[in-house]
Design a protein around this motif. Structure first.
Motif, PDB file in Angstrom:
ATOM      1  N   ALA A   8       0.824  -1.210   0.000  1.00 44.02           N
ATOM      2  CA  ALA A   8       0.000   0.000   0.000  1.00 44.02           C
ATOM      3  C   ALA A   8       0.862   1.265   0.000  1.00 44.02           C
ATOM      4  N   GLU A   9       1.970   1.266   0.731  1.00 43.40           N
ATOM      5  CA  GLU A   9       2.847   2.443   0.774  1.00 43.40           C
ATOM      6  C   GLU A   9       3.461   2.716  -0.604  1.00 43.40           C
ATOM      7  N   LEU A  10       3.827   1.661  -1.311  1.00 48.93           N
ATOM      8  CA  LEU A  10       4.397   1.807  -2.650  1.00 48.93           C
ATOM      9  C   LEU A  10       3.354   2.384  -3.617  1.00 48.93           C
ATOM     10  N   ILE A  11       2.140   1.867  -3.554  1.00 47.56           N
ATOM     11  CA  ILE A  11       1.059   2.361  -4.417  1.00 47.56           C
ATOM     12  C   ILE A  11       0.731   3.805  -4.077  1.00 47.56           C
ATOM     13  N   SER A  12       0.681   4.127  -2.796  1.00 48.53           N
ATOM     14  CA  SER A  12       0.402   5.493  -2.349  1.00 48.53           C
ATOM     15  C   SER A  12       1.500   6.453  -2.825  1.00 48.53           C
ATOM     16  N   THR A  13       2.746   6.028  -2.733  1.00 49.93           N
ATOM     17  CA  THR A  13       3.858   6.863  -3.191  1.00 49.93           C
ATOM     18  C   THR A  13       3.754   7.117  -4.685  1.00 49.93           C
ATOM     19  N   ALA A  14       3.418   6.095  -5.460  1.00 48.08           N
ATOM     20  CA  ALA A  14       3.249   6.250  -6.900  1.00 48.08           C
ATOM     21  C   ALA A  14       2.157   7.277  -7.200  1.00 48.08           C
ATOM     22  N   ASN A  15       1.059   7.202  -6.466  1.00 51.57           N
ATOM     23  CA  ASN A  15      -0.021   8.176  -6.646  1.00 51.57           C
ATOM     24  C   ASN A  15       0.432   9.583  -6.274  1.00 51.57           C
ATOM     25  N   ASN A  16       1.138   9.707  -5.145  1.00 48.81           N
ATOM     26  CA  ASN A  16       1.598  11.014  -4.679  1.00 48.81           C
ATOM     27  C   ASN A  16       2.621  11.640  -5.628  1.00 48.81           C
ATOM     28  N   LEU A  17       3.418  10.806  -6.301  1.00 45.09           N
ATOM     29  CA  LEU A  17       4.413  11.312  -7.249  1.00 45.09           C
ATOM     30  C   LEU A  17       3.783  11.670  -8.598  1.00 45.09           C
ATOM     31  N   GLY A  18       2.521  11.339  -8.752  1.00 43.10           N
ATOM     32  CA  GLY A  18       1.832  11.657 -10.001  1.00 43.10           C
ATOM     33  C   GLY A  18       2.227  10.746 -11.149  1.00 43.10           C
ATOM     34  N   VAL A  19       2.475   9.468 -10.844  1.00 43.92           N
ATOM     35  CA  VAL A  19       2.798   8.508 -11.897  1.00 43.92           C
ATOM     36  C   VAL A  19       1.618   8.449 -12.859  1.00 43.92           C
TER      37      VAL A  19
END
Length: 123
Positions: A8-19
């Motif tokens: 979940a942290e990896l997915i959240s980071t991807a979302n926050n980085l605007g992937v």
């Protein structure tokens, strides 16, 4: 626990980085994460988060197909002894490409100063 929960942290980071084009799917006990980042630094951040969750990369339950957008850059801070060709060699680009990306800062490609923050084009 599902793989989406585990990462979940990896997915959240991807979302926050605007992937862009982010796709996350679980199939046959493997989590596939696809998308495009704005910079190499953002891609590294994703790998860092993955490394926190699975430090030895032994679980083999994630496949990250993350690409860097064309025209993306990485930021580099010049240190003493650097030259554009030395920096270019480290990043796999020509000194000319670095010079072109930083004409607003660099007036003479033979004279760069420690502390300058340069944009390094992706190879």
């Amino acid at each position: 626990m599902s793989l989406k929960d585990k990462y979940a942290e990896l997915i959240s980071t991807a979302n926050n980085l605007g992937v862009t084009g982010l796709q996350v799917r679980e199939q046959d006990n493997v989590l596939y994460i696809d998308g495009t980042t704005k910079s190499s630094a953002d891609k590294e951040k994703l790998w860092d988060v993955y490394g926190k969750i699975d430090p030895d990369f032994r679980a083999a339950d994630v496949v990250m197909n993350i690409t860097v957008a064309a025209g993306a850059t990485t930021e580099y801070t010049v240190v003493g002894g650097d030259s554009l060709s030395k920096i270019g060699k480290a990043y796999g680009v020509t000194w000319q490409a670095i010079y072109e990306a930083n004409k607003d800062i660099i007036k003479n490609p033979d004279l760069i100063q420690p502390g300058w923050k340069l944009k390094i084009p992706t190879a």
